[in-house]
Design a protein around this motif. Structure first.
Motif, PDB file in Angstrom:
ATOM      1  N   ARG A  46      -2.839   0.740   8.688  1.00 25.75           N
ATOM      2  CA  ARG A  46      -2.209   1.998   8.302  1.00 25.75           C
ATOM      3  C   ARG A  46      -1.584   2.729   9.487  1.00 25.75           C
ATOM      4  NH1 ARG A  46      -5.793   5.592   4.351  1.00 25.75           N
ATOM      5  NH2 ARG A  46      -3.930   6.873   4.614  1.00 25.75           N
ATOM      6  N   TRP A  51      -7.838  -2.556   7.405  1.00 21.27           N
ATOM      7  CA  TRP A  51      -6.934  -1.651   6.693  1.00 21.27           C
ATOM      8  C   TRP A  51      -6.578  -0.418   7.504  1.00 21.27           C
ATOM      9  CZ3 TRP A  51      -3.572  -2.349   3.203  1.00 21.27           C
ATOM     10  CH2 TRP A  51      -3.022  -1.280   2.490  1.00 21.27           C
ATOM     11  N   TRP A 108      -8.074  -7.955   3.910  1.00 17.82           N
ATOM     12  CA  TRP A 108      -7.390  -6.764   4.401  1.00 17.82           C
ATOM     13  C   TRP A 108      -8.318  -5.569   4.624  1.00 17.82           C
ATOM     14  CZ3 TRP A 108      -2.245  -5.783   5.680  1.00 17.82           C
ATOM     15  CH2 TRP A 108      -1.348  -6.836   5.449  1.00 17.82           C
ATOM     16  N   PHE A 124      -8.065  -2.000  -4.893  1.00 20.88           N
ATOM     17  CA  PHE A 124      -6.807  -1.855  -4.157  1.00 20.88           C
ATOM     18  C   PHE A 124      -5.746  -1.204  -5.036  1.00 20.88           C
ATOM     19  CE2 PHE A 124      -2.619  -3.650  -2.938  1.00 20.88           C
ATOM     20  CZ  PHE A 124      -2.498  -2.989  -1.729  1.00 20.88           C
ATOM     21  N   ASN A 177       2.346  -6.347   4.119  1.00 19.07           N
ATOM     22  CA  ASN A 177       1.389  -5.600   3.301  1.00 19.07           C
ATOM     23  C   ASN A 177       0.740  -6.572   2.316  1.00 19.07           C
ATOM     24  OD1 ASN A 177       3.056  -5.741   0.873  1.00 19.07           O
ATOM     25  ND2 ASN A 177       4.345  -4.180   1.815  1.00 19.07           N
ATOM     26  N   PRO A 205       0.806  -1.212   0.000  1.00 17.15           N
ATOM     27  CA  PRO A 205       0.000   0.000   0.000  1.00 17.15           C
ATOM     28  C   PRO A 205       0.834   1.255   0.000  1.00 17.15           C
ATOM     29  CG  PRO A 205       0.067  -0.964   2.163  1.00 17.15           C
ATOM     30  CD  PRO A 205       0.780  -1.902   1.260  1.00 17.15           C
ATOM     31  N   TYR A 220      -7.158  -8.472  -1.047  1.00 18.41           N
ATOM     32  CA  TYR A 220      -7.354  -7.273  -0.244  1.00 18.41           C
ATOM     33  C   TYR A 220      -8.807  -7.169   0.245  1.00 18.41           C
ATOM     34  CZ  TYR A 220      -8.190  -2.434   0.997  1.00 18.41           C
ATOM     35  OH  TYR A 220      -8.590  -1.308   1.667  1.00 18.41           O
TER      36      TYR A 220
END
Length: 310
Positions: free
Chosen positions: A200, A196, A192, A171, A227, A15, A188
């Motif tokens: 982050r 997310w 994810w 994504f 990631n 990301p 993702y």
């Protein structure tokens, strides 16, 4: 110490908003050496079909000069690459680099060489490739499979480099916007997206460890929690190198099952395992050995993370 494995520029495998380092495997010895670019680059080759043709020798000293002169080792590494990556996929590689990974713990990397993601450069660390003997415990083979996993999940078939992050509805990788039906976007969205914002907020190794400890059921290795880009490359590598299929329903196993549900991935797995099985030598790591926490520890023998300079 561990080793990193991802695409050569870290954003390419993960990301954009979060610049985490990668971690992968461990084993390392010091080298008395240097290069004109001071990043371990030794020799760059052009890929021409099944062959590699030397394009440039970097100015190196010490042990790196010894590595540079030993072109038989360069060819032996390339021969293993050819056994793992089918010719029609290998055509996506335009450059092949031999480098030393001791300084930054890098085992291998890939990086895009064209804006449309149709051509890629792969680099392999010769010092790690021969540590303890060629491809000890299948570690080099695993590195190559992992790097190949980056190419097939980040190339133009999977990612649209013409779409900016602001215009991306799926994504966004460092290279561009993942296509709706791409492998990395599926991973993702399914595994994810719900965590997310928490991911982050990971800013250091301590945060990364806590994140992994909380969600370890989702990852095939600790390194995969770096990631989404590293996650899917690790999933592909485990899918290829582990002998048996999925026997549970953890998040990690669901990711492996995603590979088994994809005919292209099954064909690649069969090709790699079948091609390597033709030799009496053991080229793949023992199933499960790559789940060892000591292998995916605190540093990085990166398959990525290097800055694009060539």
């Amino acid at each position: 110490m561990s080793i990193q494995s991802c695409s050569k520029d870290d954003a390419a495998a993960g990301p954009q908003p979060n610049s985490n380092t990668n971690t992968e495997e461990n084993n390392n010895t010091g080298t008395d050496s240097g290069t004109e670019d001071d990043d371990g680059s030794i020799t760059i080759y052009k890929v021409e079909g099944d062959k590699i043709v030397k394009e440039k020798d970097y100015k190196v000293t010490g042990k790196l000069l010894e590595f540079q002169k030993d072109t038989k080792k360069h060819q032996e590494i390339w021969n293993l690459v050819k056994r793992i990556i089918p010719a029609n996929y290998r055509s996506r590689m335009s450059e092949f680099v031999i480098f030393a990974g001791e300084k930054d713990g890098t085992a291998g990397y890939v990086v895009e060489r064209t804006r449309d993601l149709s051509k890629w450069q792969m680099g392999i660390a010769i010092d790690f490739a021969y540590q303890g003997g060629f491809n000890t415990r299948g570690e080099l083979a695993y590195t190559i499979v992992h790097e190949f996993g980056h190419i097939i999940t980040l190339d133009k078939v999977q990612v649209d480099s013409s779409v900016s992050q602001g215009g991306c509805k799926s994504f966004f990788t460092g290279e561009g916007c993942s296509r709706d039906n791409s492998n990395i976007n599926k991973l993702y969205q399914n595994h994810w997206a719900d965590i997310w914002e928490e991911f982050r907020k990971v800013n250091n190794e301590n945060d990364a460890q806590k994140f992994y400890d909380k969600y370890k059921e989702r990852y095939v290795t600790q390194y995969a929690s770096t990631n989404p880009g590293e996650d899917i490359a690790e999933v592909f590598a485990m899918f290829v190198t582990t002998a048996n299929g999925v026997h549970g329903n953890s998040r990690a196993e669901q990711k492996i099952q995603q590979m088994y549900d994809n005919p292209e991935m099954i064909n690649l797995r069969n090709y790699i395992r079948g091609n390597i099985a033709k030799s009496s030598r053991s080229f793949l790591p023992a199933p499960g050995s790559w789940k060892n926490a000591n292998t995916f520890g605190n540093k990085d023998k990166m398959h990525c993370g290097r800055h694009n300079k060539h």
